[in-house]
Design a protein around this motif. Structure first.
Motif, short mmCIF file in Angstrom:
data_model
loop_
_atom_site.label_atom_id
_atom_site.label_comp_id
_atom_site.label_asym_id
_atom_site.label_seq_id
_atom_site.Cartn_x
_atom_site.Cartn_y
_atom_site.Cartn_z
N GLU A 1 102.51 -66.74 33.23
CA GLU A 1 101.17 -66.41 32.74
C GLU A 1 100.40 -67.71 32.61
N SER B 1 111.04 -58.74 29.49
CA SER B 1 112.28 -58.04 29.17
C SER B 1 113.13 -57.86 30.43
N ARG C 1 110.67 -56.91 33.43
CA ARG C 1 109.32 -56.43 33.11
C ARG C 1 108.54 -57.44 32.29
N SER C 2 107.28 -57.61 32.65
CA SER C 2 106.37 -58.36 31.78
C SER C 2 105.71 -57.34 30.87
N LEU C 3 105.89 -57.51 29.56
CA LEU C 3 105.51 -56.45 28.62
C LEU C 3 104.05 -56.49 28.20
N ASP C 4 103.47 -57.66 28.11
CA ASP C 4 102.12 -57.75 27.57
C ASP C 4 101.18 -58.53 28.47
N PHE C 5 101.56 -58.66 29.73
CA PHE C 5 100.69 -59.32 30.69
C PHE C 5 101.08 -58.87 32.09
N GLN C 6 100.20 -59.12 33.02
CA GLN C 6 100.48 -58.77 34.41
C GLN C 6 100.94 -60.02 35.15
N THR D 1 103.91 -55.41 36.73
CA THR D 1 104.72 -55.64 35.54
C THR D 1 106.22 -55.44 35.78
N ALA E 1 103.92 -64.83 25.79
CA ALA E 1 104.16 -63.63 26.57
C ALA E 1 105.61 -63.20 26.48
N VAL E 2 105.84 -61.90 26.66
CA VAL E 2 107.18 -61.35 26.52
C VAL E 2 107.66 -60.77 27.85
#
Lengths: 103, 113
Positions: free
Chosen positions: B98, B5, B24-29, B75, B2-3
């Motif tokens: 995550e 930023s 911010r979580s870019l590809d997951f909640q 996010t 997970a990424v």
């Protein structure tokens, strides 16, 4: 809260050498990770290892939860392995091991 | 993996001003995010746990009125350092979880003049 002790605090290796980093924690855990913090401050995930043994390339880790310790093995070290290694049970950080690998 | 930023990566401000840092979580909640600070050559210290839709949980010794945390969406979490002073200068790092695994942002280096 949970107490975390990492050893050794500092380690200097010649390139190609192997090393073992240790993490002791004061309470039983079901969540433990190892991170490498590079010179720019970024924390890189190495292992999520609440128990058992995992391997990823030259690195491997073992957690013995019942005895409250975890080990990180680095084999054939490279200069790019330099940095600080942290173990984190339950989001709590130990003081880290500062590794310097010399060419 | 997970990424996560963070923005900004670096900020310099005058004493007395407020600074907002975004995570911010870019590809997951992420219903839960975490804020840490790190002084030079020291370890990371957990400041607070940010919970989406509810109040943050602060660690002992961390002033909640000084370090305002808002987690308005799944996010995004923000940390606002209010009325910053030179002693607030530090490296601030956020993380999100995550599954059981934590992923860290690249950090924000705050310098208060």
């Amino acid at each position: 809260g949970i107490q975390v002790e990492q050893s050794p605090p500092d380690l200097i290796l010649q390139e190609g050498a192997n090393s073992t980093l240790r993490c002791n924690f004061s309470d039983s855990v079901n969540n433990l990770q190892w991170f490498h913090q590079n010179p720019w401050g970024q924390l890189i995930n190495l292992f999520y290892i609440p128990s058992g043994t995992k391997q990823n390339g030259r690195l491997s880790a073992t957690t013995v939860a019942t005895e409250r310790y975890s080990l990180l093995y680095i084999s054939s070290s490279q200069t790019t392995d330099s940095g600080v290694y942290f173990c984190t049970p339950y989001m709590r950080f130990g003081a880290g091991t500062r590794l310097t690998v010399k060419p | 993996g997970a990424v996560v930023s963070q923005h900004p990566s670096r900020v310099i401000c005058k004493s007395g001003t407020s600074v907002k840092i975004e995570c911010r979580s870019l590809d997951f909640q992420a219903t839960t995010m975490f804020w840490y600070r790190q002084f030079p050559k020291k370890s990371l210290m957990l400041m607070a746990t940010s919970n989406e839709g509810s109040k943050a949980t602060y660690e002992q010794g961390v002033e909640k009125d000084k370090f305002l945390i808002n987690h308005a969406s799944l996010t995004l979490s923000t940390l606002t350092v209010t009325s910053a002073h030179p002693e607030d200068s530090s490296f601030y790092i956020c993380s999100a979880r995550e599954g059981g695994e934590q992923f860290f942002g690249p950090g924000t280096r705050l310098t208060v003049l």
